[in-house]
Design an enzyme around this catalytic site. Structure first.
Site, PDB file in Angstrom:
ATOM      1  N   VAL A  93       4.104   1.387  -9.416  1.00  0.00           N
ATOM      2  CA  VAL A  93       3.147   1.502 -10.518  1.00  0.00           C
ATOM      3  C   VAL A  93       1.731   1.537  -9.947  1.00  0.00           C
ATOM      4  O   VAL A  93       1.542   1.550  -8.731  1.00  0.00           O
ATOM      5  CB  VAL A  93       3.312   0.343 -11.534  1.00  0.00           C
ATOM      6  CG1 VAL A  93       4.720   0.364 -12.121  1.00  0.00           C
ATOM      7  CG2 VAL A  93       3.018  -1.016 -10.904  1.00  0.00           C
ATOM      8  N   SER A 106      -0.315   0.389  -1.004  1.00  0.00           N
ATOM      9  CA  SER A 106      -0.969   0.835   0.233  1.00  0.00           C
ATOM     10  C   SER A 106      -1.967  -0.194   0.744  1.00  0.00           C
ATOM     11  O   SER A 106      -2.404  -0.112   1.886  1.00  0.00           O
ATOM     12  CB  SER A 106      -1.670   2.173   0.010  1.00  0.00           C
ATOM     13  OG  SER A 106      -2.580   2.074  -1.063  1.00  0.00           O
ATOM     14  N   HIS A 124       5.949   1.035   1.854  1.00  0.00           N
ATOM     15  CA  HIS A 124       4.804   1.921   1.645  1.00  0.00           C
ATOM     16  C   HIS A 124       5.144   3.350   2.058  1.00  0.00           C
ATOM     17  O   HIS A 124       5.297   3.648   3.251  1.00  0.00           O
ATOM     18  CB  HIS A 124       3.601   1.399   2.449  1.00  0.00           C
ATOM     19  CG  HIS A 124       2.380   2.260   2.341  1.00  0.00           C
ATOM     20  ND1 HIS A 124       1.413   2.320   3.317  1.00  0.00           N
ATOM     21  CD2 HIS A 124       1.966   3.124   1.357  1.00  0.00           C
ATOM     22  CE1 HIS A 124       0.465   3.167   2.948  1.00  0.00           C
ATOM     23  NE2 HIS A 124       0.789   3.664   1.772  1.00  0.00           N
ATOM     24  N   ASN A 132       1.929  10.021   1.027  1.00  0.00           N
ATOM     25  CA  ASN A 132       1.919  11.178   0.131  1.00  0.00           C
ATOM     26  C   ASN A 132       1.651  12.477   0.898  1.00  0.00           C
ATOM     27  O   ASN A 132       0.772  12.481   1.745  1.00  0.00           O
ATOM     28  CB  ASN A 132       0.834  10.974  -0.931  1.00  0.00           C
ATOM     29  CG  ASN A 132       1.295  11.433  -2.307  1.00  0.00           C
ATOM     30  OD1 ASN A 132       2.385  11.973  -2.454  1.00  0.00           O
ATOM     31  ND2 ASN A 132       0.461  11.228  -3.299  1.00  0.00           N
ATOM     32  N   ASN A 157      -3.379   2.137   7.110  1.00  0.00           N
ATOM     33  CA  ASN A 157      -4.669   2.167   6.408  1.00  0.00           C
ATOM     34  C   ASN A 157      -5.704   1.279   7.081  1.00  0.00           C
ATOM     35  O   ASN A 157      -6.902   1.587   7.065  1.00  0.00           O
ATOM     36  CB  ASN A 157      -4.496   1.773   4.938  1.00  0.00           C
ATOM     37  CG  ASN A 157      -4.007   2.937   4.100  1.00  0.00           C
ATOM     38  OD1 ASN A 157      -4.249   4.094   4.439  1.00  0.00           O
ATOM     39  ND2 ASN A 157      -3.298   2.647   3.027  1.00  0.00           N
TER      40      ASN A 157
END
Length: 719
Positions: free
Chosen positions: A401, A430, A451, A454, A501
């Site tokens: 979500v 993320s 994770h 995309n 990240n």
């Protein structure tokens, strides 16, 4: 028994047919190490000394034929220099030529994989029969080298120069039907018919029905191309392959040059050219890094395999939150055979998720990878739902979500009460701490991060994030599920941004500081793309989404304020303030138009340049080298810190995560191998110089300084 070694045996069947069998002891596969090649030499000499033989079959006792050379030996062998490598290859050529010159017909029975040197073994025999499930190919260019044991010489003479160039330059595995169509093999049969088919071919050759001597003349003489045909084939191929491979991968063009140079030559002269070209490629940095990447990938797979052995199988999965991301996860699971429930609270989100999955399956049908019936079957693995009705039978849930801790808390707490006690819950977050999200759960040991990157169907990496209370069973099941989805899972510990990240945002920090000092973002993009990134930082931010980047940057700044907090407004924030979110609303650093295929195409936008002027604090000229240093040093240093902090378990895993997660240039081997290549003392000196001007983001760690002083490296001799 004519010969018995540790990896090879040669026996006769009583009718004058010898079978040379590869069966490397204490290994699940056959590979051509230096020791095995030595045994092959001895075995061939034993065959040459045996009288009364009428034929030879080369076969494997394992489920694969030969997967290739032993790549773990490459770094050690290649550092011995070009002369050594030329001599090594010429010795192998002599062995393979001896097989090709035996005074009776020869055939290879190919089961499983026949790759690289394994494929080249098959090319030395007169005939080849292949099982229906086997695959064959020459993947050497993917390692920065070229086929060095006759592949560039024999394959073009067998299937034609144009087909051979395609096989070698692409480096792909080819299925049996394709190999038969090309003429690389003579028959394709069920696996249990391989030996019978091989014996039949030898009987027909001995009866004169099949002319094995003519076959040999084809393989050992010049290519049947006149000068004009040669020019058309090779020069056309070079242009196409150079465009596809790009400037950083020289091996495919080198292979074409070898085929071209040997086209009019005899076998031995063509092989001499191949041996020299192989040695040159083996000494390049690209080869060193790509071989290292392969070894790292093997290590990552072994670690994942160990987790997999401890895991309970995920037979039924579920994803919470449909839309593009949920649809992508559902597609990936369903396409690889794990049924998945796709739940959302909105009908339109369910439709969007299904639309995404249908679109991806339709592309597979268009490419000929699936039939419409297979598409329908796999699509039926996705069950959309607006309720939790069937969640009692779910083994693993992926929460996907919105990236909001309150929403995620509510959804995770809700679903935990509706699944069985041993169901694994995962969050596709993320940035949000897994330990933080576990606080309101009754069974935090069953919860971890999963994770995805995309677009899900393209990006190979899945970060599996272990929180403070995450149990081993949850990690093992999540790793196993990621592997079942065809992904490469890497287990990391919890921290702001996790691994990828956390490492990426210092890179964006370097980008922001360059803009503040007057650098042009389009020039930065061009420099970094030339360096090897698939897209420059401005373009990447447009793809990620400016609002997403601002949110993630806030998490990083809160977690690491000394080096990631920024004074004043960044260029990224300016973009958000002006509703330039990137590709999602067709304007960011660039503007976006649809191309002929309906995909977003970036174009320069003067308004973006005007907006950037508001963050410029000084006007400064930068060389390409300075731009690269300003971008790469903080990324590399943060990777070092992640390793030192225990966020990632090894240098190999850190490097592979960056290559698979954010497209770090593969030919450079990863951030830590990039530091190794620069030299730790030189890297520390560069970082210190930048830190004096730019602050803590560029400051080397104490451990890195100690490693530099001690002459150490991250990958040591593994390379």
């Amino acid at each position: 028994m004519i010969y018995q070694g540790n990896a090879i045996s040669v026996a006769t069947n009583g009718d004058g047919i010898a079978t040379l069998t590869f069966d490397l002891q204490d290994e699940s596969i056959n590979k051509l190490s230096s020791t095995v090649v030595g045994e092959l030499d001895e075995a061939v000499k034993a065959i040459q000394g045996e009288s009364g033989l009428k034929g030879l079959i080369i076969a494997s006792a394992k489920e694969v034929f030969i997967v290739g050379a032993d790549i773990t030996e490459f770094h050690g062998l290649f550092e011995k220099g070009e002369d050594f490598l030329v001599e090594m290859n010429q010795k192998v050529h002599a062995i393979f030529n001896a097989i090709e010159d035996l005074p009776f017909p020869t055939v290879t029975a190919i089961n499983g994989l026949a790759l690289g040197g394994g494929c080249e073994v098959t090319l030395a025999t007169d005939f080849r029969v292949m099982s229906e499930s086997a695959r064959i190919g020459l993947p050497e260019t993917k390692l920065g080298i070229l086929p060095g044991w006759g592949g560039c010489v024999r394959l073009p003479r067998l299937i034609g120069a144009d087909n051979a160039i395609e096989w070698i330059a692409r480096g792909n595995e080819n299925e049996a039907a394709e190999a038969l169509k090309m003429g690389a093999v003579d028959a394709v049969v069920p696996n249990d018919r391989l030996e019978a088919a091989a014996l039949d071919i030898l009987a027909r050759a001995n009866a004169g029905e099949l002319d094995y001597r003519a076959r040999r003349q084809e393989k050992t003489g010049p290519l049947h191309l006149n000068p004009i045909e040669q020019m058309m084939v090779f020069e056309t191929a070079k242009g196409y392959v150079a465009d596809k491979a790009g400037p950083h991968y020289p091996a495919p063009i080198a292979a074409i040059n070898v085929i071209q140079k040997g086209a009019g030559e005899s076998r031995e002269r063509a092989q001499a050219s191949e041996a020299k070209a192989f040695a040159r490629m083996a000494k390049t940095d690209v080869c060193f890094n790509l071989v290292g990447l392969f070894l790292n990938d093997q290590l990552v797979k072994k670690k994942a395999s160990r987790y997999e052995k401890q895991a309970r199988k995920v037979s039924q999965a579920a994803v919470l939150g449909a839309g593009i991301m949920g649809g992508g996860i559902a597609y990936q699971s369903a396409s690889k055979g794990t049924p998945i429930l796709m739940k959302d609270i909105k009908e339109e989100a369910i439709e969007l998720g299904l639309k995404e999955a249908r679109k991806l399956f339709a592309k597979q049908v268009e490419r000929g990878k699936l039939t419409t019936q297979q598409m329908a079957e796999r699509l039926s693995n996705i069950r959309p739902t607006l309720s939790y009705g069937d969640f009692g039978h779910v083994d693993l849930v992926v929460e996907a979500v919105v990236e909001n801790p309150k929403v995620k808390d509510a959804v995770l707490s809700e679903v935990e009460g509706l699944v069985s006690d041993d169901t694994i819950l995962t969050s596709n977050t993320s940035t949000i701490s897994i330990t933080r999200l576990a606080q309101n759960l009754k069974r935090p040991e069953n919860f971890c991060g999963m994770h995805f990157f995309n677009p899900v169907h393209r990006m190979p990496l899945v970060e599996v994030i272990r929180g403070e209370k995450t149990g081993d069973a949850a990690v093992a099941a999540t790793v196993a599920y990621a592997r079942a989805m065809g992904k490469t899972p890497i287990v990391v510990n919890d921290c702001p941004g996790f691994l990828v990240n956390r490492v990426l945002f210092p890179y964006f920090g370097g980008f922001n500081s360059l803009l503040e000092q007057g650098a042009d973002f389009q020039r930065i993009d061009k420099v970094m793309e030339k360096f090897g990134w698939p897209m420059g930082p401005a373009y990447l931010l447009d793809v990620v989404g400016m609002d997403t980047a601002v949110h993630a940057n806030e998490v990083m700044a809160e977690g690491f304020p000394d080096r990631m907090a920024q004074e004043g407004k960044s260029a990224i924030q300016v973009m958000v303030d002006n509703d330039r979110l990137g590709q999602k609303n067709a304007k960011g650093f660039y503007a976006y138009e649809e191309d002929k295929k309906g995909k977003p195409k970036k174009v320069s936008d003067e308004q973006a340049h005007e907006l950037i002027k508001s963050v410029v604090k000084a006007e400064q000229e930068f060389s390409d080298e300075e731009i690269i240093a300003r971008m790469m040093v903080p990324l590399c240093l943060e990777t070092v810190r992640c390793l030192e902090d225990g966020i990632v378990g090894s240098a190999a895993e850190a490097d592979m995560a960056l290559i698979y997660g954010i497209g770090f240039p593969p030919f450079r081997g990863g951030a830590l191998r990039y530091i190794d290549a620069t030299g730790l003392p030189q890297f520390v000196e560069l970082a210190d110089r930048l830190a004096d001007e730019l602050g803590p983001l560029y400051a080397p760690t104490d451990t890195l300084r100690q490693m530099a002083e001690a002459g150490e490296s991250f990958h040591g001799s593994d390379a």
